[in-house]
Design a protein around this motif. Structure first.
Motif, short mmCIF file in Angstrom:
data_model
loop_
_atom_site.label_atom_id
_atom_site.label_comp_id
_atom_site.label_asym_id
_atom_site.label_seq_id
_atom_site.Cartn_x
_atom_site.Cartn_y
_atom_site.Cartn_z
N GLY A 1 7.45 50.03 50.91
CA GLY A 1 8.02 49.96 52.25
C GLY A 1 9.53 50.07 52.26
N PRO B 1 13.02 52.42 52.41
CA PRO B 1 13.45 53.76 52.82
C PRO B 1 13.81 54.59 51.60
CG PRO B 1 15.18 52.15 53.23
CD PRO B 1 13.98 51.36 52.80
N MET C 1 11.93 55.27 57.92
CA MET C 1 10.98 55.02 56.84
C MET C 1 10.11 56.25 56.63
SD MET C 1 11.78 51.94 56.01
CE MET C 1 10.40 51.47 54.97
#
Length: 320
Positions: free
Chosen positions: A179, A181, A216
């Motif tokens: 999770g 970026p 993301m």
């Protein structure tokens, strides 16, 4: 004294002599005819087709320009032909051929058009990407083929060498699964249509679906047209737990899962940059707030407690 006139027999050719003369004349005449025919044939040989070379990692915009040049068309002609080219692209592409203009050497035959060359490239890509091993590799990584091509395009842009491609792919997958970026400068470079190692804080605040510092997941499309090596890396990433990497010097890219170790690698890179007299990247200021709670994959985070750092050296890919 009067000279005698020559005898007729002195000028008369024998039957054998006449035959030799006739044969010799025929040969000479035949040679005289053959030489012009040979020369004529050399001027009418079919000209060999030109070749259009598409390097690995080129963006679609560069491919369009190259096709315009190869076909001696006004700039922008190939881009304008996209709507009528009838390209057989994946549904997820939305008509955008980025990622599917496969890098290769293509013949430019007489009568070639922008549409025919683009179709050739897309059909080649579908042949390379549409086989069972690619589909199986994508499934293993919980992705579809189009997403895998997108990963391959990032690998193509970020890896300094082919040997590093599998590790860069693993960093991408590890960050996605945690999770985090991606924070890849190559995605910013794509939307800004540039190729640079200088990324500023202002760049990372840009509102764009390709800003992997703020958004993301993967960018919405591939960011270049990856080659076979990058695609292999995307479906078979090298096993490892790496989350960060930095190229300390050409041929020496350091991968690590330890953020403290990554900072030491970055410091070593910066020391080398100072030795060569290269400047710091603009905008990497200690006054800038942190973008996220997660550090960049390739750099230290833009946080108030960290000294300014520079980007890694340019990758060894063709200019984009």
């Amino acid at each position: 004294m009067q000279m005698k006139s020559p005898s007729r027999n002195a000028t008369r050719l024998t039957r054998r002599g006449r035959l030799v003369l006739l044969v010799t004349g025929a040969v000479l005449a035949g040679t005289a005819v053959a030489v012009p025919l040979l020369l004529l044939g050399s001027h009418h040989e079919e000209a060999k087709p030109q070749k259009l070379v598409i390097p690995e990692g080129w963006r679609a915009s560069q491919v369009y320009d190259a096709v315009d040049t190869a076909l001696k068309l006004p700039p922008g002609s190939t881009r304008k032909s996209l709507g009528k080219a009838g390209l057989k692209l994946p549904h997820e592409a939305g008509g955008n051929p980025e990622g599917y203009l496969f890098p290769a050497t293509y013949p430019v035959e007489r009568g070639a058009t922008p549409a025919s060359l683009l179709r050739f490239m897309v059909d080649t890509a579908k042949g390379k990407f549409g086989n069972a091993p690619v589909a199986a590799g994508a499934q293993r990584n919980a992705m579809n083929v189009y997403q895998t091509v997108t990963v391959a395009s990032i690998v193509q842009a970020e890896a300094s060498t082919k040997a590093d491609m599998g590790k860069v792919a693993r960093v991408v997958f590890n960050r996605l699964r945690r999770g985090m970026p991606l924070q890849m400068d190559s995605t910013l470079n794509y939307v800004l249509n540039r190729n640079t190692v200088h990324t500023s804080v202002d760049d990372t605040h840009m509102q764009s679906p390709y800003n992997s510092y703020q958004r993301m997941g993967l960018p919405p499309t591939p960011i270049d047209n990856p080659g076979a090596e990058a695609m292999r890396a995307a479906i078979n990433p090298t096993p490892g737990n790496w989350l960060y990497f930095v190229t300390v010097k050409p041929g020496d890219t350091r991968f690590t899962a330890d953020y403290s170790e990554h900072l030491r690698n970055v410091a070593q890179f910066n020391a080398g940059q100072q030795t060569t007299g290269q400047s710091q990247v603009p905008g990497r200021s200690t006054q800038q707030p942190a973008l996220t709670q997660q550090p960049s994959a390739t750099q230290q985070p833009l946080a108030t407690q960290q000294p300014p750092v520079t980007q890694r050296p340019p990758v060894t890919q063709p200019p984009r």
